[in-house]
Design a protein around this motif. Sequence first.
Motif, mmCIF file in Angstrom:
data_model
loop_
_atom_site.group_PDB
_atom_site.id
_atom_site.type_symbol
_atom_site.label_atom_id
_atom_site.label_comp_id
_atom_site.label_asym_id
_atom_site.label_seq_id
_atom_site.Cartn_x
_atom_site.Cartn_y
_atom_site.Cartn_z
ATOM 1 N N ASP A 87 1.042 -1.323 0.120
ATOM 2 C CA ASP A 87 0.111 -0.310 -0.030
ATOM 3 C C ASP A 87 1.115 1.128 -0.380
ATOM 4 O O ASP A 87 1.732 1.100 0.403
ATOM 5 C CB ASP A 87 -0.703 0.191 1.684
ATOM 6 C CG ASP A 87 -1.795 -1.378 1.416
ATOM 7 O OD1 ASP A 87 -2.778 -1.349 0.429
ATOM 8 O OD2 ASP A 87 -2.459 -1.577 2.332
ATOM 9 N N GLU A 88 0.262 2.240 -0.671
ATOM 10 C CA GLU A 88 1.440 3.672 -0.889
ATOM 11 C C GLU A 88 0.506 4.690 0.438
ATOM 12 O O GLU A 88 1.218 5.904 0.053
ATOM 13 C CB GLU A 88 1.437 4.011 -2.395
ATOM 14 C CG GLU A 88 2.335 3.201 -2.452
ATOM 15 C CD GLU A 88 2.549 3.169 -4.706
ATOM 16 O OE1 GLU A 88 1.425 4.451 -4.837
ATOM 17 O OE2 GLU A 88 2.405 2.933 -5.229
ATOM 18 N N SER A 92 -5.383 3.898 -1.114
ATOM 19 C CA SER A 92 -4.749 3.002 -1.268
ATOM 20 C C SER A 92 -5.103 1.547 -0.361
ATOM 21 O O SER A 92 -5.932 0.464 -1.090
ATOM 22 C CB SER A 92 -3.384 2.836 -0.986
ATOM 23 O OG SER A 92 -2.602 1.685 -2.120
ATOM 24 N N ARG A 96 -7.988 -1.113 -1.571
ATOM 25 C CA ARG A 96 -7.297 -2.725 -2.039
ATOM 26 C C ARG A 96 -8.376 -3.249 -0.997
ATOM 27 O O ARG A 96 -9.275 -4.373 -1.581
ATOM 28 C CB ARG A 96 -6.320 -2.288 -1.406
ATOM 29 C CG ARG A 96 -6.393 -4.284 -1.977
ATOM 30 C CD ARG A 96 -4.597 -4.424 -2.011
ATOM 31 N NE ARG A 96 -3.547 -4.448 -0.875
ATOM 32 C CZ ARG A 96 -2.167 -4.469 -0.771
ATOM 33 N NH1 ARG A 96 -1.992 -5.357 -1.546
ATOM 34 N NH2 ARG A 96 -1.283 -4.305 0.480
ATOM 35 N N ALA A 158 -6.161 6.544 -6.488
ATOM 36 C CA ALA A 158 -5.974 4.844 -5.462
ATOM 37 C C ALA A 158 -7.127 3.815 -6.235
ATOM 38 O O ALA A 158 -6.150 2.413 -6.621
ATOM 39 C CB ALA A 158 -6.665 5.023 -4.050
ATOM 40 N N GLU A 161 -5.475 3.110 -9.798
ATOM 41 C CA GLU A 161 -4.182 2.779 -9.969
ATOM 42 C C GLU A 161 -4.817 0.905 -9.824
ATOM 43 O O GLU A 161 -3.519 -0.465 -9.685
ATOM 44 C CB GLU A 161 -3.566 2.757 -8.600
ATOM 45 C CG GLU A 161 -2.705 4.307 -9.129
ATOM 46 C CD GLU A 161 -1.714 5.329 -8.254
ATOM 47 O OE1 GLU A 161 -1.710 4.312 -7.090
ATOM 48 O OE2 GLU A 161 -1.933 6.622 -8.103
ATOM 49 N N TRP A 162 -5.077 0.510 -8.502
ATOM 50 C CA TRP A 162 -5.840 -0.626 -8.658
ATOM 51 C C TRP A 162 -6.758 -1.055 -8.435
ATOM 52 O O TRP A 162 -6.552 -2.531 -9.052
ATOM 53 C CB TRP A 162 -6.141 -0.459 -6.982
ATOM 54 C CG TRP A 162 -5.222 -0.087 -5.487
ATOM 55 C CD1 TRP A 162 -5.568 0.467 -4.797
ATOM 56 C CD2 TRP A 162 -4.018 -1.468 -5.558
ATOM 57 N NE1 TRP A 162 -4.458 0.356 -3.876
ATOM 58 C CE2 TRP A 162 -3.302 -0.588 -4.281
ATOM 59 C CE3 TRP A 162 -3.749 -2.250 -6.034
ATOM 60 C CZ2 TRP A 162 -2.245 -1.428 -3.593
ATOM 61 C CZ3 TRP A 162 -2.851 -3.229 -5.366
ATOM 62 C CH2 TRP A 162 -1.968 -2.580 -4.102
#
Length: 197
Positions: A87-88, A92, A96, A158, A161-162
């Motif tokens: 995770d960032e 995030s 997720r 997020a 990106e995920w």
Amino acid sequence: MEAIKNLLFRMADDELIYGHRMSEWTGMGPIIEEDIAFSSMAQDKIGHAWANYNLLNREFNLANADSLAFFRKETEMFNCQFAELPDEGYDSAIIRHFLFNHAEYLRYEMLESSSFAPLAQLAKKIKGELKYHVLHADTWLPRLGNGTEESHARMQTALNEWFSPALGIFEASEFEPQLISEKVFDGEKILQEKWLE
């Protein structure tokens, strides 16, 4: 038999690795309540992995749960990459958490009608615990997504990106046709369709 073993390993390894990722938030959450929540859910994930490893031990005479979890080489693990990526940030982690737990809840819901009775029984128990993980995710996603302009932007980033890596959750194994034909599991394609809905 190999098909069911492969399915159990994939589920167990996903839960184990993702449980470890969730546990990284212990002491790092934005509020103490979230420290406790993520720690508790991480413990559940590792418990679900343990239950699947125990099923492998009991039904297929494989090594004990601890050995299956901790004494295989990384090349012998069957988890999806989505479970192991770091995770960032908390945005995030929540995205997720939302994507993974909805997939897992639906997977275990489908497995409640599995022709492999020990898995069907386990699925009922695990699904009952996963409903709280989904509830947590469903609470925090809109809370952060509809908060401020900044929180909305961060949550959207997020999700962007995920989303693609999350599709790896549904990668079919070579045993998929057998699992479907023997009514063990309806398959990753159907699971993905339910998840996308």
